[in-house]
Design a protein around this motif. Structure first.
Motif, PDB file in Angstrom:
ATOM      1  N   ASP A 242      -8.885  -4.899  -1.531  1.00 50.08           N
ATOM      2  CA  ASP A 242     -10.146  -5.208  -0.866  1.00 50.08           C
ATOM      3  C   ASP A 242     -10.229  -4.467   0.465  1.00 50.08           C
ATOM      4  O   ASP A 242      -9.207  -4.183   1.100  1.00 50.08           O
ATOM      5  N   LEU A 243     -11.459  -4.172   0.878  1.00 56.41           N
ATOM      6  CA  LEU A 243     -11.672  -3.526   2.174  1.00 56.41           C
ATOM      7  C   LEU A 243     -11.555  -4.563   3.284  1.00 56.41           C
ATOM      8  O   LEU A 243     -12.515  -5.220   3.650  1.00 56.41           O
ATOM      9  N   THR A 244     -10.352  -4.712   3.795  1.00 59.21           N
ATOM     10  CA  THR A 244     -10.092  -5.617   4.906  1.00 59.21           C
ATOM     11  C   THR A 244      -9.521  -4.800   6.056  1.00 59.21           C
ATOM     12  O   THR A 244      -9.001  -3.691   5.835  1.00 59.21           O
ATOM     13  N   PRO A 245      -9.588  -5.298   7.274  1.00 64.23           N
ATOM     14  CA  PRO A 245      -9.004  -4.557   8.402  1.00 64.23           C
ATOM     15  C   PRO A 245      -7.514  -4.228   8.186  1.00 64.23           C
ATOM     16  O   PRO A 245      -7.061  -3.129   8.503  1.00 64.23           O
ATOM     17  N   LYS A 246      -6.779  -5.164   7.625  1.00 64.30           N
ATOM     18  CA  LYS A 246      -5.352  -4.947   7.378  1.00 64.30           C
ATOM     19  C   LYS A 246      -5.140  -3.803   6.369  1.00 64.30           C
ATOM     20  O   LYS A 246      -4.291  -2.929   6.583  1.00 64.30           O
ATOM     21  N   ASN A 247      -5.905  -3.797   5.286  1.00 62.43           N
ATOM     22  CA  ASN A 247      -5.770  -2.756   4.272  1.00 62.43           C
ATOM     23  C   ASN A 247      -6.255  -1.401   4.785  1.00 62.43           C
ATOM     24  O   ASN A 247      -5.692  -0.365   4.430  1.00 62.43           O
ATOM     25  N   LEU A 248      -7.289  -1.401   5.619  1.00 60.53           N
ATOM     26  CA  LEU A 248      -7.763  -0.151   6.201  1.00 60.53           C
ATOM     27  C   LEU A 248      -6.716   0.450   7.140  1.00 60.53           C
ATOM     28  O   LEU A 248      -6.518   1.668   7.158  1.00 60.53           O
ATOM     29  N   GLU A 249      -6.024  -0.382   7.885  1.00 64.54           N
ATOM     30  CA  GLU A 249      -4.958   0.107   8.768  1.00 64.54           C
ATOM     31  C   GLU A 249      -3.813   0.676   7.939  1.00 64.54           C
ATOM     32  O   GLU A 249      -3.250   1.723   8.264  1.00 64.54           O
ATOM     33  N   TRP A 250      -3.469   0.008   6.839  1.00 64.78           N
ATOM     34  CA  TRP A 250      -2.449   0.518   5.918  1.00 64.78           C
ATOM     35  C   TRP A 250      -2.856   1.905   5.402  1.00 64.78           C
ATOM     36  O   TRP A 250      -2.040   2.831   5.363  1.00 64.78           O
ATOM     37  N   ALA A 251      -4.115   2.053   5.025  1.00 58.68           N
ATOM     38  CA  ALA A 251      -4.613   3.322   4.495  1.00 58.68           C
ATOM     39  C   ALA A 251      -4.600   4.408   5.569  1.00 58.68           C
ATOM     40  O   ALA A 251      -4.268   5.562   5.277  1.00 58.68           O
ATOM     41  N   ARG A 252      -4.916   4.055   6.799  1.00 58.06           N
ATOM     42  CA  ARG A 252      -4.876   5.042   7.893  1.00 58.06           C
ATOM     43  C   ARG A 252      -3.452   5.566   8.085  1.00 58.06           C
ATOM     44  O   ARG A 252      -3.239   6.775   8.263  1.00 58.06           O
ATOM     45  N   ARG A 253      -2.477   4.653   8.056  1.00 55.53           N
ATOM     46  CA  ARG A 253      -1.080   5.067   8.199  1.00 55.53           C
ATOM     47  C   ARG A 253      -0.660   5.953   7.024  1.00 55.53           C
ATOM     48  O   ARG A 253       0.018   6.969   7.209  1.00 55.53           O
ATOM     49  N   LYS A 254      -1.073   5.569   5.820  1.00 55.07           N
ATOM     50  CA  LYS A 254      -0.725   6.332   4.617  1.00 55.07           C
ATOM     51  C   LYS A 254      -1.322   7.739   4.694  1.00 55.07           C
ATOM     52  O   LYS A 254      -0.649   8.725   4.382  1.00 55.07           O
ATOM     53  N   LEU A 255      -2.573   7.851   5.133  1.00 56.09           N
ATOM     54  CA  LEU A 255      -3.211   9.160   5.276  1.00 56.09           C
ATOM     55  C   LEU A 255      -2.527   9.989   6.364  1.00 56.09           C
ATOM     56  O   LEU A 255      -2.374  11.208   6.222  1.00 56.09           O
ATOM     57  N   ALA A 256      -2.111   9.345   7.442  1.00 60.75           N
ATOM     58  CA  ALA A 256      -1.436  10.061   8.515  1.00 60.75           C
ATOM     59  C   ALA A 256      -0.098  10.630   8.037  1.00 60.75           C
ATOM     60  O   ALA A 256       0.292  11.733   8.435  1.00 60.75           O
ATOM     61  N   GLN A 257       0.586   9.902   7.181  1.00 63.92           N
ATOM     62  CA  GLN A 257       1.890  10.339   6.674  1.00 63.92           C
ATOM     63  C   GLN A 257       1.769  11.354   5.545  1.00 63.92           C
ATOM     64  O   GLN A 257       2.531  12.322   5.485  1.00 63.92           O
ATOM     65  N   GLU A 258       0.830  11.130   4.611  1.00 59.92           N
ATOM     66  CA  GLU A 258       0.776  11.917   3.381  1.00 59.92           C
ATOM     67  C   GLU A 258      -0.407  12.871   3.295  1.00 59.92           C
ATOM     68  O   GLU A 258      -0.466  13.699   2.394  1.00 59.92           O
ATOM     69  N   GLY A 259      -1.361  12.743   4.193  1.00 59.42           N
ATOM     70  CA  GLY A 259      -2.559  13.576   4.129  1.00 59.42           C
ATOM     71  C   GLY A 259      -3.422  13.189   2.931  1.00 59.42           C
ATOM     72  O   GLY A 259      -3.309  12.088   2.384  1.00 59.42           O
ATOM     73  N   ASP A 260      -4.264  14.137   2.504  1.00 57.52           N
ATOM     74  CA  ASP A 260      -5.170  13.869   1.385  1.00 57.52           C
ATOM     75  C   ASP A 260      -4.439  13.563   0.082  1.00 57.52           C
ATOM     76  O   ASP A 260      -4.993  12.948  -0.829  1.00 57.52           O
TER      77      ASP A 260
END
Length: 68
Positions: free
Chosen positions: A42-60
């Motif tokens: 679900d689009l929650t603040p916690k999940n969005l923060e997880w996704a931001r970290r994942k994108l920062a580490q792995e890129g697209d």
């Protein structure tokens, strides 16, 4: 009654779909929302923060890793 002929342009069922067709790029950047939705969360603040970290580490590639 006649049976329909298979379409000659169809690929046999035993062929593998090319990766480019499974993971098309739209020319846009991958957003944290894309990553969250691709993960089935679900689009929650916690999940969005997880996704931001994942994108920062792995890129697209983070999105490609989540897609089948």
């Amino acid at each position: 009654m006649s049976t329909p002929q298979p379409d000659a342009s169809r690929q046999p069922a035993d062929r593998v779909t090319p990766d480019a067709l499974l993971h098309p790029r739209t020319g846009t950047d991958v957003s944290p929302e894309d990553v969250v939705l691709a993960s089935g969360k679900d689009l929650t603040p916690k999940n969005l923060e997880w996704a931001r970290r994942k994108l920062a580490q792995e890129g697209d590639a983070a999105l490609d890793k989540l897609l089948p």
